[in-house]
Scaffold this active site. Structure first.
Site, short mmCIF file in Angstrom:
data_model
loop_
_atom_site.label_atom_id
_atom_site.label_comp_id
_atom_site.label_asym_id
_atom_site.label_seq_id
_atom_site.Cartn_x
_atom_site.Cartn_y
_atom_site.Cartn_z
N LYS A 73 6.13 -2.69 -26.25
CA LYS A 73 7.09 -1.59 -26.14
C LYS A 73 7.23 -1.05 -24.71
O LYS A 73 8.28 -0.54 -24.33
CB LYS A 73 6.68 -0.44 -27.06
CG LYS A 73 6.89 -0.76 -28.53
CD LYS A 73 6.58 0.44 -29.39
CE LYS A 73 6.86 0.10 -30.85
NZ LYS A 73 6.93 1.30 -31.70
N ASP A 109 12.15 5.37 -32.35
CA ASP A 109 10.98 5.87 -33.09
C ASP A 109 11.02 7.40 -33.23
O ASP A 109 10.78 7.93 -34.31
CB ASP A 109 9.68 5.47 -32.37
CG ASP A 109 9.34 4.00 -32.56
OD1 ASP A 109 9.66 3.45 -33.63
OD2 ASP A 109 8.75 3.40 -31.64
#
Ligand code: ATR
Length: 287
Positions: A73, A109
């Site tokens: 990420k 997210d």
């Protein structure tokens, strides 16, 4: 479940390592079916040394969108054409959208967590919040909540990591929104009831008997406990919150909505609450 694959089928997928246990294909292939898109979503396990090639290759193959998971990420940022402002602030992406020969990075997210909380009826506006943990996820949660919560108490086993995050987030927020504390100092929390977000990895399968704080008195202070773990479906943290009369939620809706927001970015559409509900049921069955 997957529609007929033909010459017009578009591909999306997930880059990570490992990817074998991902639930994202359930979310996206079902969304494709529900929204009538000729799209297929597949997991790609990528070794670290191949990350740059994987991004380049995906662009060359015309892969429309990608999700990015652990451990890439953050590491994938240098290989992107552009990074959206929120993702830049968080310092991590979980979604790539194809654009002029490369990819733009997004982070769905945190918007996913926010939409999950809305859907669960959990309000953060003006709340006093406890965040447990000071890893990448806790940092992102602190950043997001600092815009809405009244006060945030960031509790971590390693206090220094909590102090670092508090300093950084307070800089962004322009106020002392976050106070760092060692996990063991929870008794020093100001009186009152809290919304608690469990953002450590403690209690995750297979160590389901673990919990960051054992003492029942801690859980008496919590009106709502939000665990970001979804496997097990009910963590020990959630059980302890409920035992003391609080409401408890797991991280499955966050997973659901981060996927939905990614799908919306890739396809330029909105997924309805009813569609989200159906996917949620399918996710529960897949656990
Ligand atoms: P992520 O990126 O998913 O947030 P991470 O950066 O590895 O993952 O962070 C894991 C978090 O869980 C950290 O806050 C870690 O605490 P430390 O900073 O002290 O390491 C926390 N954690 C992991 N195991 C723990 C344990 N047994 N007790 C308390 N906290 C724990």
């Amino acid at each position: 479940m997957i529609m007929t694959v033909n010459g017009q089928t578009k591909t999306c997928g997930l880059i990570g390592n490992p990817v074998e246990h991902t639930l994202s294909p359930v979310i996206h292939n079902l969304l494709a079916e529900m929204t009538g898109k000729n799209l297929i979503y597949v997991p790609f396990r990528v070794e670290g040394e191949n990350l740059a090639d994987a991004v380049k290759g995906a662009a060359a193959l015309g892969i429309k969108g990608l999700n990015v998971t652990v451990p890439y990420k953050e590491r994938i940022l240098p290989f992107l054409t552009d990074v959206d402002a929120l993702a830049q602030k968080i310092g991590a992406v979980n979604t790539l959208v194809q654009e002029s020969g490369g990819y733009i990075g997004y982070n769905t997210d945190m918007p996913g967590l926010y939409r999950a909380m809305l859907s669960d009826g959990v309000s953060v506006d003006g709340e006093d919040v406890i965040i447990l943990g000071a890893g990448g996820v806790a940092r992102a949660v602190a950043l997001m909540l600092s815009e809405k919560a009244r006060r945030i108490f960031l509790l971590n086993r390693t206090e220094q990591k909590a102090l670092d995050i508090a300093g950084e987030v307070n800089g962004y927020a322009g106020r002392q929104a976050v106070k760092a504390m060692p996990l063991s100092a929870w008794r020093k929390l100001p009186d009152g009831k809290y919304l608690a977000v469990q953002a450590t990895s403690v209690g995750m399968h297979p160590r389901t008997d673990d919990v960051p704080i054992e003492d029942a008195d801690f859980y008496k202070r919590i009106h709502t406990g939000y665990d970001l773990i979804y496997n097990p479906f009910e963590t020990r943290f959630m059980k302890l919150v409920k035992k003391e009369g609080g409401k408890a939620f797991n991280g499955l809706k966050m997973l659901l909505y981060q996927g939905i927001i990614a799908y919306e970015l890739w396809n330029g559409l909105s997924v309805s609450g009813e569609q989200a509900g159906k996917i949620y049921e399918r996710l529960r069955e897949s656990l």
